[in-house]
Design a protein around this motif. Structure first.
Motif, mmCIF file in Angstrom:
data_model
loop_
_atom_site.group_PDB
_atom_site.id
_atom_site.type_symbol
_atom_site.label_atom_id
_atom_site.label_comp_id
_atom_site.label_asym_id
_atom_site.label_seq_id
_atom_site.Cartn_x
_atom_site.Cartn_y
_atom_site.Cartn_z
ATOM 1 N N LEU A 13 -3.073 -2.210 9.695
ATOM 2 C CA LEU A 13 -3.033 -1.235 9.062
ATOM 3 C C LEU A 13 -4.349 -0.489 9.272
ATOM 4 O O LEU A 13 -5.618 -1.011 9.056
ATOM 5 N N LYS A 14 -4.133 0.843 9.290
ATOM 6 C CA LYS A 14 -5.448 1.705 9.417
ATOM 7 C C LYS A 14 -5.433 2.529 8.101
ATOM 8 O O LYS A 14 -4.732 3.258 7.555
ATOM 9 N N GLY A 64 -10.536 5.480 3.164
ATOM 10 C CA GLY A 64 -9.921 4.599 1.961
ATOM 11 C C GLY A 64 -8.445 4.634 1.695
ATOM 12 O O GLY A 64 -7.949 3.666 0.936
ATOM 13 N N GLU A 65 -7.872 5.553 2.194
ATOM 14 C CA GLU A 65 -6.399 5.656 2.394
ATOM 15 C C GLU A 65 -5.576 5.233 3.499
ATOM 16 O O GLU A 65 -5.990 5.420 4.533
ATOM 17 N N LEU A 66 -4.674 4.600 3.212
ATOM 18 C CA LEU A 66 -3.565 4.075 4.414
ATOM 19 C C LEU A 66 -3.136 5.353 5.230
ATOM 20 O O LEU A 66 -2.540 6.262 4.713
ATOM 21 N N ASP A 95 3.599 7.300 8.557
ATOM 22 C CA ASP A 95 3.673 7.346 7.049
ATOM 23 C C ASP A 95 4.528 6.193 6.625
ATOM 24 O O ASP A 95 5.372 5.436 7.119
ATOM 25 N N LEU A 96 4.360 6.138 5.155
ATOM 26 C CA LEU A 96 4.683 4.829 4.439
ATOM 27 C C LEU A 96 6.300 4.855 4.542
ATOM 28 O O LEU A 96 7.005 3.766 4.557
ATOM 29 N N LYS A 97 6.807 6.120 4.174
ATOM 30 C CA LYS A 97 8.033 6.083 4.229
ATOM 31 C C LYS A 97 9.029 5.706 5.327
ATOM 32 O O LYS A 97 9.770 4.747 5.310
#
Length: 139
Positions: free
Chosen positions: A101-102, A106-108, A125-127
Motif C-alpha cells: 500500500l502506497k 499520509g493518504e492511501l 483507487d480504493l473502489k
C-alpha cells in the motif's frame, strides 16, 4: 533400595539428555556512532525474530516490521522523512508477497499485489481495489 535409586538417576539423566535447550531470546539495541539507536528488536538463537524498528542516524523511524527465523515477514511499514507512512508491504522470506500500500502525504494513493517477489497488479483507487479484492486480505 539402591536399585530404585539407580533407576531414578538413570531416568533423570535421560530426561536431561533428551531435553531441548531453552531458546535464548533477548531484546537488543544497536547504535550509531553518535549514540542514536540504529535498530531495536528481538534476537532468538542468534537471528532476528519478532518485531524490529530501524532508525535513521538522526533518530527518525525509517521502517518497522516482523522477522521470522531471521527473514522479514508479515507487514512492514516504511516511513518518509516527515515520519508518515510511505508504504506498507506484506513480506514472506524477505520478498514482497501479498499487498503493498502506497501513501502520499499520509493518504492511501495506490495498492499493488505481489506474488513471491513478482509484481502482479496495481490499483490507483480504493473502489477498483475493493471490486477485485477482499479487504480481509489486508490483515
Amino acid at each position: 533400595m539402591s536399585g530404585i535409586l539407580w533407576f531414578i538417576r538413570i531416568g533423570f539423566l535421560l530426561l536431561l539428555v533428551g531435553a531441548s535447550p531453552q531458546e535464548e531470546r533477548e531484546y537488543v539495541r544497536l547504535y550509531y556512532p553518535n549514540g542514536n539507536v540504529k535498530a531495536a528488536g528481538w534476537i532468538a538463537d542468534h537471528v532476528r525474530e519478532g518485531y524490529w524498528y530501524f532508525y535513521a542516524d538522526d533518530g527518525t523511524l525509517e521502517r518497522e516490521g516482523h522477522y521470522n527465523e531471521g527473514r522479514p515477514s508479515n507487514w512492514w511499514i516504511y516511513y518518509d522523512a516527515q515520519g508518515k507512512p510511505a508504504h506498507k508491504c506484506q513480506l514472506e522470506d524477505g520478498m514482497k508477497n501479498g499487498y503493498c500500500l502506497k501513501y502520499t502525504e499520509g493518504e492511501l494513493s495506490s495498492a499493488s499485489r505481489y506474488s513471491k517477489g513478482r509484481f502482479v497488479k496495481e490499483w490507483k483507487d480504493l473502489k477498483s481495489f475493493k471490486r477485485e479484492n477482499s479487504l480481509l486480505d489486508l490483515y
